[in-house]
Design a protein around this motif. Structure first.
Motif, PDB file in Angstrom:
ATOM      1  N   MET A  40       0.852  -1.197   0.129  1.00  0.00           N
ATOM      2  CA  MET A  40       0.025   0.008   0.086  1.00  0.00           C
ATOM      3  C   MET A  40       0.823   1.353  -0.035  1.00  0.00           C
ATOM      4  O   MET A  40       1.808   1.532   0.921  1.00  0.00           O
ATOM      5  N   LYS A  41       0.690   2.233  -0.854  1.00  0.00           N
ATOM      6  CA  LYS A  41       1.323   3.361  -0.912  1.00  0.00           C
ATOM      7  C   LYS A  41       0.960   4.352  -0.134  1.00  0.00           C
ATOM      8  O   LYS A  41       0.039   4.613   0.401  1.00  0.00           O
ATOM      9  N   HIS A  42       2.105   4.895   0.577  1.00  0.00           N
ATOM     10  CA  HIS A  42       1.769   5.712   1.728  1.00  0.00           C
ATOM     11  C   HIS A  42       1.703   7.164   1.222  1.00  0.00           C
ATOM     12  O   HIS A  42       2.427   7.509   0.152  1.00  0.00           O
ATOM     13  N   THR A  43       0.984   8.070   2.017  1.00  0.00           N
ATOM     14  CA  THR A  43       0.928   9.639   1.441  1.00  0.00           C
ATOM     15  C   THR A  43       2.145  10.251   1.811  1.00  0.00           C
ATOM     16  O   THR A  43       2.727  10.028   3.092  1.00  0.00           O
ATOM     17  N   ASN A  44       2.747  11.004   1.007  1.00  0.00           N
ATOM     18  CA  ASN A  44       3.955  11.872   1.393  1.00  0.00           C
ATOM     19  C   ASN A  44       3.452  13.013   2.062  1.00  0.00           C
ATOM     20  O   ASN A  44       2.334  13.725   1.725  1.00  0.00           O
ATOM     21  N   TYR A  45       4.248  13.926   3.178  1.00  0.00           N
ATOM     22  CA  TYR A  45       3.787  14.994   3.753  1.00  0.00           C
ATOM     23  C   TYR A  45       4.896  15.841   3.776  1.00  0.00           C
ATOM     24  O   TYR A  45       6.268  15.296   3.748  1.00  0.00           O
ATOM     25  N   VAL A  46       4.621  17.027   3.681  1.00  0.00           N
ATOM     26  CA  VAL A  46       5.593  18.007   3.945  1.00  0.00           C
ATOM     27  C   VAL A  46       5.400  19.082   5.182  1.00  0.00           C
ATOM     28  O   VAL A  46       4.227  19.610   5.175  1.00  0.00           O
ATOM     29  N   ALA A  47       5.860  19.042   6.242  1.00  0.00           N
ATOM     30  CA  ALA A  47       5.971  19.804   7.323  1.00  0.00           C
ATOM     31  C   ALA A  47       6.123  21.047   7.294  1.00  0.00           C
ATOM     32  O   ALA A  47       6.992  21.475   6.971  1.00  0.00           O
ATOM     33  N   TYR A  48       5.185  21.869   7.825  1.00  0.00           N
ATOM     34  CA  TYR A  48       5.302  23.363   7.928  1.00  0.00           C
ATOM     35  C   TYR A  48       5.309  23.860   9.360  1.00  0.00           C
ATOM     36  O   TYR A  48       4.140  23.677  10.023  1.00  0.00           O
ATOM     37  N   TYR A  49       6.207  24.477   9.911  1.00  0.00           N
ATOM     38  CA  TYR A  49       6.231  25.005  11.197  1.00  0.00           C
ATOM     39  C   TYR A  49       6.496  26.457  11.270  1.00  0.00           C
ATOM     40  O   TYR A  49       7.046  26.992  10.350  1.00  0.00           O
ATOM     41  N   HIS A  63      -1.647   7.783  11.775  1.00  0.00           N
ATOM     42  CA  HIS A  63      -2.291   7.854  10.502  1.00  0.00           C
ATOM     43  C   HIS A  63      -1.193   7.096   9.353  1.00  0.00           C
ATOM     44  O   HIS A  63      -1.725   7.067   8.300  1.00  0.00           O
ATOM     45  N   GLY A  64       0.064   7.170   9.662  1.00  0.00           N
ATOM     46  CA  GLY A  64       0.834   6.850   8.699  1.00  0.00           C
ATOM     47  C   GLY A  64       1.380   7.725   7.725  1.00  0.00           C
ATOM     48  O   GLY A  64       0.832   8.938   7.763  1.00  0.00           O
ATOM     49  N   GLY A  65       2.195   7.445   6.824  1.00  0.00           N
ATOM     50  CA  GLY A  65       2.693   8.383   5.727  1.00  0.00           C
ATOM     51  C   GLY A  65       4.071   8.708   6.139  1.00  0.00           C
ATOM     52  O   GLY A  65       4.769   8.395   7.137  1.00  0.00           O
ATOM     53  N   LYS A  66       4.530   9.106   4.907  1.00  0.00           N
ATOM     54  CA  LYS A  66       6.118   9.457   5.053  1.00  0.00           C
ATOM     55  C   LYS A  66       6.379  10.923   5.095  1.00  0.00           C
ATOM     56  O   LYS A  66       5.941  11.702   3.937  1.00  0.00           O
ATOM     57  N   LEU A  67       7.274  11.608   6.077  1.00  0.00           N
ATOM     58  CA  LEU A  67       7.491  12.834   6.056  1.00  0.00           C
ATOM     59  C   LEU A  67       8.796  13.134   4.934  1.00  0.00           C
ATOM     60  O   LEU A  67       9.862  12.554   5.239  1.00  0.00           O
ATOM     61  N   VAL A  68       8.514  14.065   3.986  1.00  0.00           N
ATOM     62  CA  VAL A  68       9.583  14.309   2.851  1.00  0.00           C
ATOM     63  C   VAL A  68      10.414  15.557   3.165  1.00  0.00           C
ATOM     64  O   VAL A  68      11.657  15.390   2.616  1.00  0.00           O
ATOM     65  N   ALA A  69       9.867  16.343   3.793  1.00  0.00           N
ATOM     66  CA  ALA A  69      10.480  17.614   4.006  1.00  0.00           C
ATOM     67  C   ALA A  69       9.979  18.511   5.007  1.00  0.00           C
ATOM     68  O   ALA A  69       8.889  18.227   5.295  1.00  0.00           O
ATOM     69  N   GLU A  70      10.762  19.397   5.495  1.00  0.00           N
ATOM     70  CA  GLU A  70      10.238  20.301   6.818  1.00  0.00           C
ATOM     71  C   GLU A  70      10.752  21.601   6.453  1.00  0.00           C
ATOM     72  O   GLU A  70      11.744  21.949   5.862  1.00  0.00           O
ATOM     73  N   PHE A  71       9.706  22.682   6.741  1.00  0.00           N
ATOM     74  CA  PHE A  71      10.125  24.192   6.496  1.00  0.00           C
ATOM     75  C   PHE A  71       9.579  24.943   7.720  1.00  0.00           C
ATOM     76  O   PHE A  71       8.426  24.497   8.319  1.00  0.00           O
ATOM     77  N   THR A  72      10.349  25.652   8.259  1.00  0.00           N
ATOM     78  CA  THR A  72      10.141  26.525   9.389  1.00  0.00           C
ATOM     79  C   THR A  72      10.063  28.164   9.187  1.00  0.00           C
ATOM     80  O   THR A  72      11.033  28.488   8.612  1.00  0.00           O
ATOM     81  N   GLU A  73       8.951  28.712   9.427  1.00  0.00           N
ATOM     82  CA  GLU A  73       8.861  30.061   9.386  1.00  0.00           C
ATOM     83  C   GLU A  73       8.914  30.849  10.681  1.00  0.00           C
ATOM     84  O   GLU A  73       8.380  30.452  11.721  1.00  0.00           O
ATOM     85  N   VAL A  74       9.641  31.742  10.535  1.00  0.00           N
ATOM     86  CA  VAL A  74       9.783  32.716  11.764  1.00  0.00           C
ATOM     87  C   VAL A  74       9.140  33.987  11.299  1.00  0.00           C
ATOM     88  O   VAL A  74       9.731  34.770  10.770  1.00  0.00           O
ATOM     89  N   GLY A  75       7.903  34.240  12.001  1.00  0.00           N
ATOM     90  CA  GLY A  75       7.206  35.319  11.650  1.00  0.00           C
ATOM     91  C   GLY A  75       5.693  35.291  12.131  1.00  0.00           C
ATOM     92  O   GLY A  75       5.152  34.204  12.326  1.00  0.00           O
ATOM     93  N   SER A  76       4.996  36.411  11.979  1.00  0.00           N
ATOM     94  CA  SER A  76       3.580  36.497  12.291  1.00  0.00           C
ATOM     95  C   SER A  76       2.892  35.860  11.371  1.00  0.00           C
ATOM     96  O   SER A  76       3.048  35.789  10.247  1.00  0.00           O
ATOM     97  N   GLY A  77       1.770  35.402  11.592  1.00  0.00           N
ATOM     98  CA  GLY A  77       0.748  34.453  10.717  1.00  0.00           C
ATOM     99  C   GLY A  77       0.138  35.579   9.843  1.00  0.00           C
ATOM    100  O   GLY A  77      -0.516  35.365   8.901  1.00  0.00           O
TER     101      GLY A  77
END
Length: 223
Positions: A1-10, A38-52
């Motif tokens: 079964m193919k896992h969903t790829n995820y890109v994390a944003y902090y 929930h399963g899945g693969k984390l393929v990248a992570e990005f971090t922002e410093v600043g107001s939403g």
């Protein structure tokens, strides 16, 4: 079964939080817990410093581009890490940007639909009225659309070439951002190493082929 790829944003609100990790640990733990359950693969992570509230959010743009290239889903700890602005959130949906919230996985389907229900309903009603009018026009024998369109498409190779080169340029701009991100994480990495990393993260060349060192070198020369 193919896992969903995820890109994390902090996102952290101040440079102090970014330096000390204050706020980051909870976000990272929420992402980890989500993937565990929930399963899945984390393929990248990005971090922002600043107001939403800021419109200029370069790391968010990088995360979106990466997710698009990797056919991945944007993953954030909670909704306010994206924004508290309803317009911003609904714009993501309009652009077809897929995202999940670690603390409430269904919010992108449930809450946004509720918040945008009236606007969507009105759009659907307009669409239905338009379709009904078009059907009625066809019944009356009215010719719809541009009768020269097919001829225009078939006999305007310059336009087709322009569309192709534009798509290639946009793809190149996005993949270069990803390559630069990899280089920032690994300053001594070679073109072959970059190609291997891109392939491992589920990315492919413009022609849907695996990356090679020569492809990466050519992209870097063309930037």
């Amino acid at each position: 079964m193919k896992h969903t790829n995820y890109v994390a944003y902090y996102r952290v609100s101040t440079s102090k939080q970014g330096q000390t990790g204050l706020g980051m640990q909870a976000q990272q733990q929420a992402i980890t817990d989500f993937l565990h359950h929930h399963g899945g693969k984390l393929v990248a992570e990005f971090t922002e410093v600043g107001s939403g509230k800021k419109a200029d959010r370069p790391e968010f743009e990088k995360a979106v581009d990466y997710a698009h290239l990797a056919n991945a889903v944007l993953l954030v700890a909670k909704l306010d890490r994206l924004s508290r602005d309803l317009h911003f959130i609904t714009e993501l949906q309009k652009k077809g940007i897929r995202f999940k919230l670690a603390d409430f996985p269904d919010i992108d389907q449930l809450t946004i639909h509720i918040l945008a229900a009236m606007a969507q309903h009105e759009a659907q009603m307009i669409s239905q009225r338009t379709k009904a009018a078009l059907r009625a026009a066809r019944t009356r024998g009215v010719t719809l659309g541009n009768p020269q369109l097919d001829t225009y498409r078939n006999h305007n190779p310059q336009l087709a070439t322009l569309a192709r080169t534009t798509a290639q340029r946009e793809w190149r701009q996005k993949i270069i951002k990803v390559i630069h991100h990899i280089q920032q994480l690994q300053p001594q990495i070679t073109s072959v190493g970059i190609a291997k990393t891109l392939n491992q993260r589920g990315l492919s060349s413009y022609r849907n082929k695996p990356f090679t060192g020569s492809i990466v070198s050519r992209l870097l020369r063309q930037q």
